[in-house]
Design a protein around this motif. Structure first.
Motif, short mmCIF file in Angstrom:
data_model
loop_
_atom_site.label_atom_id
_atom_site.label_comp_id
_atom_site.label_asym_id
_atom_site.label_seq_id
_atom_site.Cartn_x
_atom_site.Cartn_y
_atom_site.Cartn_z
N ASP A 27 0.81 -1.21 0.00
CA ASP A 27 0.00 0.00 0.00
C ASP A 27 0.84 1.26 0.00
O ASP A 27 0.31 2.36 0.18
CB ASP A 27 -0.96 0.01 1.19
CG ASP A 27 -0.24 -0.03 2.53
OD1 ASP A 27 0.97 -0.32 2.55
OD2 ASP A 27 -0.90 0.25 3.55
N SER A 28 2.15 1.18 -0.21
CA SER A 28 2.99 2.37 -0.28
C SER A 28 2.80 3.07 -1.62
O SER A 28 2.45 2.45 -2.63
CB SER A 28 4.46 2.01 -0.07
OG SER A 28 4.94 1.24 -1.14
N ARG A 29 3.05 4.39 -1.63
CA ARG A 29 2.89 5.19 -2.84
C ARG A 29 4.23 5.86 -3.17
O ARG A 29 4.97 6.23 -2.27
CB ARG A 29 1.81 6.26 -2.64
CG ARG A 29 0.46 5.71 -2.23
CD ARG A 29 -0.12 4.76 -3.25
NE ARG A 29 -1.44 4.25 -2.84
CZ ARG A 29 -2.11 3.32 -3.48
NH1 ARG A 29 -1.60 2.77 -4.59
NH2 ARG A 29 -3.28 2.92 -3.04
N PRO A 30 4.51 6.06 -4.47
CA PRO A 30 5.80 6.63 -4.84
C PRO A 30 5.87 8.13 -4.65
O PRO A 30 6.97 8.71 -4.66
CB PRO A 30 5.94 6.25 -6.32
CG PRO A 30 4.54 6.14 -6.81
CD PRO A 30 3.76 5.59 -5.65
N ILE A 31 4.73 8.80 -4.50
CA ILE A 31 4.73 10.25 -4.32
C ILE A 31 3.56 10.66 -3.44
O ILE A 31 2.49 10.03 -3.46
CB ILE A 31 4.66 10.97 -5.68
CG1 ILE A 31 4.91 12.47 -5.50
CG2 ILE A 31 3.35 10.70 -6.39
CD1 ILE A 31 5.13 13.22 -6.80
N ARG A 52 7.98 12.89 -0.94
CA ARG A 52 6.86 13.59 -0.30
C ARG A 52 7.14 15.08 -0.33
O ARG A 52 8.19 15.53 0.15
CB ARG A 52 6.65 13.10 1.13
CG ARG A 52 5.51 13.85 1.84
CD ARG A 52 5.11 13.24 3.16
NE ARG A 52 6.14 13.34 4.19
CZ ARG A 52 5.93 13.07 5.48
NH1 ARG A 52 4.73 12.64 5.88
NH2 ARG A 52 6.91 13.15 6.36
N LEU A 53 6.20 15.85 -0.87
CA LEU A 53 6.25 17.31 -0.88
C LEU A 53 5.06 17.81 -0.08
O LEU A 53 3.91 17.48 -0.41
CB LEU A 53 6.19 17.85 -2.31
CG LEU A 53 7.34 17.45 -3.24
CD1 LEU A 53 7.08 17.96 -4.65
CD2 LEU A 53 8.68 17.96 -2.72
N ALA A 54 5.32 18.63 0.96
CA ALA A 54 4.22 18.98 1.86
C ALA A 54 4.38 20.38 2.43
O ALA A 54 5.50 20.82 2.72
CB ALA A 54 4.15 17.98 3.00
N ILE A 55 3.26 21.08 2.53
CA ILE A 55 3.22 22.24 3.43
C ILE A 55 3.26 21.69 4.86
O ILE A 55 4.18 21.95 5.61
CB ILE A 55 1.97 23.09 3.19
CG1 ILE A 55 1.91 23.56 1.73
CG2 ILE A 55 1.95 24.28 4.14
CD1 ILE A 55 3.08 24.41 1.30
N VAL A 56 2.24 20.92 5.20
CA VAL A 56 2.26 20.08 6.40
C VAL A 56 1.74 18.71 5.99
O VAL A 56 0.60 18.61 5.50
CB VAL A 56 1.39 20.66 7.54
CG1 VAL A 56 1.41 19.72 8.75
CG2 VAL A 56 1.88 22.04 7.94
N ASN A 61 4.75 5.58 7.30
CA ASN A 61 6.19 5.37 7.12
C ASN A 61 6.62 6.08 5.85
O ASN A 61 5.88 6.09 4.85
CB ASN A 61 6.53 3.88 7.01
CG ASN A 61 6.12 3.10 8.24
OD1 ASN A 61 6.69 3.25 9.31
ND2 ASN A 61 5.10 2.25 8.09
N VAL A 62 7.80 6.67 5.88
CA VAL A 62 8.31 7.40 4.72
C VAL A 62 9.72 6.95 4.41
O VAL A 62 10.58 6.88 5.30
CB VAL A 62 8.29 8.93 4.95
CG1 VAL A 62 8.88 9.66 3.75
CG2 VAL A 62 6.88 9.42 5.23
#
Length: 208
Positions: A27-31, A52-56, A61-62
């Motif tokens: 179930d992991s995602r590449p982005i 992962r690109l995030a404001i918050v 797990n990453v």
């Protein structure tokens, strides 16, 4: 000591390339793209193995590259993270480079920021304040270096260095340890609390 620091930096770089076992789940995602945890591409229970690109942003797990203002990982992190605040509830392998870096569990690698905190750690902490919550092996460099539980094995360079147990070298204005297994303190005030004779000395204190 000349070989010790490059080896730790190399170790951090190598660990950056290692995927966290949990992040290999199906179930992991590449982005992952996130404005806030309630408004992101995939929900917060998803593992991210890639970018992962995030404001918050919040995920379980990453693994990979993590960039944003607020980076929240409820499980484990492995890779390189860069932001303002970086919080990991599990363990960290690799590089945390933010104003505030906080890992509740084990850290293997490098924490670089204004405030760094880890559980047991092998690696390097560079910052204004560095805190270890268990056994620490490596190098702390900052204004305040603090490890109040477990053994600190390595080099503490700072204005104030405080450890529970020390095996290595403390260099600062004020150096304090509850117990010196073996090592040297150099500073204005040097304190080895369990030393029977001359526990407090100016300039230099030691036990071998």
């Amino acid at each position: 000591m000349k070989r010790f620091v490059p080896c730790l930096i190399l170790m951090a770089a190598v660990l950056t390339l290692l995927p966290a076992p949990a992040a290999r789940a199906q179930d992991s995602r590449p982005i992952q793209l996130s404005l806030v945890p309630s408004v992101q591409l995939f929900d917060r229970s998803t593992d991210v193995a890639g970018l992962r690109l995030a404001i918050v942003g919040e995920n379980r797990n990453v693994t990979g590259i993590d960039v944003g203002f607020g980076l929240l990982t409820k499980g484990d992190f492995a890779g390189v993270s860069w932001g303002l605040v970086n919080l990991v509830d599990g363990s960290t392998q690799g590089l945390q480079w933010s104003l505030v870096n906080y890992t509740k569990g084990d850290v293997a690698g490098l924490q670089w920021g204004w405030y760094n905190q880890a559980g047991p750690m092998v690696g390097i902490q560079w910052g204004i304040a560095n805190v270890a919550g268990g056994e620490f092996t490596g190098w702390q460099a900052g204004g305040l270096n603090l490890d109040q539980s477990g053994l600190t094995h390595g080099f503490c360079l700072g204005l104030v260095n405080v450890t529970d147990q020390m095996k290595g070298f403390q260099l600062g204005l004020v150096n304090v340890t509850n117990s010196m297994v073996s090592g040297l303190q150099i500073g204005i005030v040097n304190i080895i609390k369990d030393k029977e004779k001359l526990p407090v000395l100016p300039l230099v204190n030691w036990r071998f």
